[in-house]
Design a protein around this motif. Structure first.
Motif, short mmCIF file in Angstrom:
data_model
loop_
_atom_site.label_atom_id
_atom_site.label_comp_id
_atom_site.label_asym_id
_atom_site.label_seq_id
_atom_site.Cartn_x
_atom_site.Cartn_y
_atom_site.Cartn_z
N UNK A 319 0.83 -1.20 0.00
CA UNK A 319 0.00 0.00 0.00
C UNK A 319 0.87 1.26 0.00
N UNK A 320 1.90 1.27 0.82
CA UNK A 320 2.80 2.43 0.89
C UNK A 320 3.56 2.59 -0.41
N UNK A 321 3.98 1.48 -1.00
CA UNK A 321 4.76 1.53 -2.23
C UNK A 321 3.93 2.07 -3.39
N UNK A 322 2.68 1.64 -3.48
CA UNK A 322 1.84 1.96 -4.64
C UNK A 322 1.07 3.27 -4.49
N UNK A 323 0.67 3.62 -3.26
CA UNK A 323 -0.26 4.74 -3.11
C UNK A 323 0.28 5.91 -2.29
N UNK A 324 1.38 5.74 -1.61
CA UNK A 324 1.92 6.84 -0.81
C UNK A 324 3.29 7.29 -1.33
N UNK A 325 4.20 6.35 -1.49
CA UNK A 325 5.57 6.71 -1.89
C UNK A 325 5.64 7.53 -3.18
N UNK A 326 4.87 7.18 -4.23
CA UNK A 326 4.98 7.95 -5.47
C UNK A 326 4.50 9.39 -5.35
N UNK A 327 3.71 9.71 -4.31
CA UNK A 327 3.09 11.03 -4.21
C UNK A 327 3.69 11.90 -3.12
N UNK A 328 4.87 11.55 -2.64
CA UNK A 328 5.51 12.33 -1.59
C UNK A 328 6.58 13.23 -2.22
N UNK A 329 6.30 14.53 -2.39
CA UNK A 329 7.29 15.41 -3.03
C UNK A 329 8.62 15.45 -2.30
N UNK A 330 8.57 15.35 -0.97
CA UNK A 330 9.79 15.41 -0.17
C UNK A 330 10.79 14.32 -0.56
N UNK A 331 10.28 13.19 -1.04
CA UNK A 331 11.17 12.08 -1.41
C UNK A 331 12.15 12.48 -2.50
N UNK A 332 11.72 13.32 -3.42
CA UNK A 332 12.59 13.68 -4.53
C UNK A 332 13.71 14.62 -4.09
#
Length: 383
Positions: A319-332
């Motif tokens: 769930x985190x990989x598919x629906x949260x991680x891609x949408x976290x701007x801070x990650x980039x």
């Protein structure tokens, strides 16, 4: 009991449940992380019976235990490509069967020199993931070495062992480690990029929201034309540049005072400023359209993102990989700083830079389009 009859009062326990649930959602990501399918490369530079034994052990390891997913997912690669693959963050580690391994193991008891299997570790990719991969590969080599040791002892039929052969008999195969993109000292065990990226988001969030409240106050006091509003928005963007520069250079200065081993003070400060400005544009755009509720939205994004920033995606629930991680701007921003810290990147960090820039451009467009948002004109009261 009057308070118990008020509907708004009952909103308090409901709000507490929602807020605690939000703050605790990362327990699902961090509570019991399962290491599975960490990408690892297999490099074969030799051939022979003993090489086939290693390949069989790798194949067995790739099947997992009792139906569970394996810790490592192997892909065969060429050694000349491994450095580029590591730089592209394709693998956490690699197991290398070096040239001459088969003959070395064949004659190990004659030469009294153990055979060597190499482990390449892509440390800068992710410290946690690289360590798990290294531990798994060392375990594989230890298992192989133990099997050969047992066979050698059995074949000796109780013969006395020469002291010079004892160590080789116990460990006929030994690992040799080589670290790529090393995590340098004084960088919080690889966490420095994330720790320095978070203030970029927080600075953009706070600065953007304060400027939104300020401009909203101005627009309430005065009736602006669209041209005047556009000019005010331009001033808001200019202020965003100032906020971003303050964010970037404050982070770099504090990092220097904390003795973080930065590759370049100016480079880190500039990149954090760039990320903070693009995030500021995003914050300004959303707040311009939906107002104060945007602050809650961005806080939710940050809280959900904290659980995925330092953990390899292979250790996160789907769930985190598919629906949260891609949408976290801070990650980039975190990934961009990781490129700068451990992969020798300059200001342009490739995909992470492009994504942050895209966030900024889209944010700016949405922000400018908010000029067409319907405005409620206050009704003048008659005396």
């Amino acid at each position: 009991m009057r308070l118990f009859k008020e509907k708004l009062a009952w909103a308090a326990p409901i709000a507490v449940i929602l807020i605690i649930a939000l703050f605790s959602v990362n327990l699902f990501a961090q509570g019991n992380p399962q290491v599975k399918n960490l990408p690892a490369a297999l490099i074969i530079n030799d051939e022979g019976e003993h090489v086939e034994t290693v390949k069989a052990a790798v194949e067995q390891m790739s099947k997992g235990v009792d139906g569970a997913q394996p810790m490592l997912a192997f892909t065969t690669e060429k050694e000349e490509d491994i450095e580029d693959l590591f730089n592209d963050k394709k693998y956490y580690a690699a197991l290398v069967i070096p040239e001459g391994y088969n003959d070395s193991l064949q004659n190990v008891m004659t030469n009294n020199i153990p055979a060597t299997l190499k482990i390449y570790i892509n440390q800068g990719f992710n410290y946690t993931g690289a360590n798990f991969a290294k531990t798994a590969l060392n375990g594989l080599i230890t298992q192989l070495s133990g099997q050969y040791s047992a066979n050698f002892i059995q074949n000796m039929n109780g013969q006395q062992i020469d002291a010079t052969k004892a160590s080789v008999l116990v460990s006929p195969i030994v690992p040799e480690e080589q670290i790529f993109n090393p995590i340098t000292a004084s960088t919080a065990n690889g966490s420095a990029p994330t720790l320095m990226a978070v203030p970029a988001w927080v600075g953009a969030l706070i600065g953007g929201f304060i400027l939104f409240l300020t401009t909203s106050s101005i627009l309430k006091r005065e009736l602006f034309t669209r041209k005047q509003t556009l000019r005010l928005m331009g001033e808001q963007v200019l202020f965003g540049v100032i906020v971003a520069l303050f964010s970037g250079f404050t982070v770099a200065t504090l990092g220097q005072l904390a003795e973080i081993n930065m590759p370049s003070y100016l480079l880190v400060a500039s990149f954090v400023s760039f990320a903070a400005f693009c995030f500021f544009l995003l914050v300004s755009a959303i707040t311009a359209w939906i107002g104060k509720p945007a602050i809650t939205l961005f806080m939710v994004v940050m809280l959900l993102g904290m659980g995925v920033l330092m953990t390899p995606q292979e250790m996160l629930p789907s769930f985190f990989v598919n629906f949260i991680r891609p949408w976290v701007p801070l990650r980039f921003a975190s990934e961009g700083l990781r490129e700068i810290f451990y992969f020798g990147s300059g200001f342009y960090t490739g995909g992470s830079f492009n994504t942050i820039l895209g966030i900024g451009i889209v944010g700016l467009i949405i922000f400018v389009l908010s000029i067409f948002k319907p405005v409620k004109v206050p009704v003048q009261k008659e005396d």
